[in-house]
Design a protein around this motif. Structure first.
Motif, PDB file in Angstrom:
ATOM      1  N   ARG A 175       3.041   8.582   6.637  1.00 39.98           N
ATOM      2  CA  ARG A 175       2.338   8.304   7.884  1.00 39.98           C
ATOM      3  C   ARG A 175       2.195   6.802   8.098  1.00 39.98           C
ATOM      4  O   ARG A 175       2.368   6.302   9.221  1.00 39.98           O
ATOM      5  N   ALA A 176       1.900   6.075   7.029  1.00 42.29           N
ATOM      6  CA  ALA A 176       1.772   4.620   7.134  1.00 42.29           C
ATOM      7  C   ALA A 176       3.111   3.980   7.492  1.00 42.29           C
ATOM      8  O   ALA A 176       3.181   3.065   8.314  1.00 42.29           O
ATOM      9  N   LEU A 177       4.184   4.467   6.890  1.00 42.50           N
ATOM     10  CA  LEU A 177       5.510   3.928   7.175  1.00 42.50           C
ATOM     11  C   LEU A 177       5.955   4.216   8.610  1.00 42.50           C
ATOM     12  O   LEU A 177       6.761   3.475   9.169  1.00 42.50           O
ATOM     13  N   ARG A 178       5.418   5.294   9.174  1.00 41.20           N
ATOM     14  CA  ARG A 178       5.734   5.628  10.572  1.00 41.20           C
ATOM     15  C   ARG A 178       4.914   4.799  11.549  1.00 41.20           C
ATOM     16  O   ARG A 178       5.090   4.923  12.755  1.00 41.20           O
TER      17      ARG A 178
ATOM     18  N   GLU B 132      -4.158   3.428  10.575  1.00 42.93           N
ATOM     19  CA  GLU B 132      -5.261   3.969   9.792  1.00 42.93           C
ATOM     20  C   GLU B 132      -4.777   4.591   8.475  1.00 42.93           C
ATOM     21  O   GLU B 132      -5.549   4.751   7.540  1.00 42.93           O
ATOM     22  N   ALA B 133      -3.512   4.948   8.391  1.00 42.91           N
ATOM     23  CA  ALA B 133      -2.978   5.635   7.216  1.00 42.91           C
ATOM     24  C   ALA B 133      -2.740   4.688   6.041  1.00 42.91           C
ATOM     25  O   ALA B 133      -2.736   5.116   4.895  1.00 42.91           O
TER      26      ALA B 133
ATOM     27  N   GLY C 291      -4.572   2.316   4.559  1.00 43.32           N
ATOM     28  CA  GLY C 291      -5.668   2.233   3.600  1.00 43.32           C
ATOM     29  C   GLY C 291      -5.790   3.482   2.753  1.00 43.32           C
ATOM     30  O   GLY C 291      -5.979   3.414   1.528  1.00 43.32           O
ATOM     31  N   MET C 292      -5.670   4.646   3.388  1.00 45.27           N
ATOM     32  CA  MET C 292      -5.764   5.904   2.652  1.00 45.27           C
ATOM     33  C   MET C 292      -4.595   6.041   1.685  1.00 45.27           C
ATOM     34  O   MET C 292      -4.767   6.461   0.540  1.00 45.27           O
ATOM     35  N   ALA C 293      -3.405   5.662   2.115  1.00 48.29           N
ATOM     36  CA  ALA C 293      -2.234   5.725   1.233  1.00 48.29           C
ATOM     37  C   ALA C 293      -2.454   4.841   0.011  1.00 48.29           C
ATOM     38  O   ALA C 293      -2.158   5.238  -1.119  1.00 48.29           O
ATOM     39  N   HIS C 294      -3.002   3.669   0.233  1.00 49.72           N
ATOM     40  CA  HIS C 294      -3.270   2.745  -0.878  1.00 49.72           C
ATOM     41  C   HIS C 294      -4.262   3.345  -1.867  1.00 49.72           C
ATOM     42  O   HIS C 294      -4.055   3.283  -3.081  1.00 49.72           O
TER      43      HIS C 294
END
Length: 65
Positions: free
Chosen positions: A21-24, A28-29, A31-34
């Protein structure tokens, strides 16, 4: 979501999903991915770094027997 309460398989799946989601481009994604990836490293270690350091000695081609 309580990251520390996730089972291992669910943690890995969530980390992958949030990173995608972050790569797309979902701002907001990131921080959660991290946070999820940090928990993966805490539980399982940094396997990527271990792989990089496990390379055998590198020699110049002229030095080979």
């Amino acid at each position: 979501m309580e990251i520390q309460e996730l089972h291992d398989d669910e943690l890995i799946a969530q980390a992958r999903e949030w990173r995608l989601r972050a790569l797309r481009g979902e701002k907001e994604a990131r921080g959660m991915a991290h946070e999820l990836e940090r928990e993966v490293r805490r539980r399982f270690g940094n396997t990527q770094a271990e792989t990089q350091h496990s390379l055998k000695e590198v020699r110049v081609l002229g030095e080979l027997p």
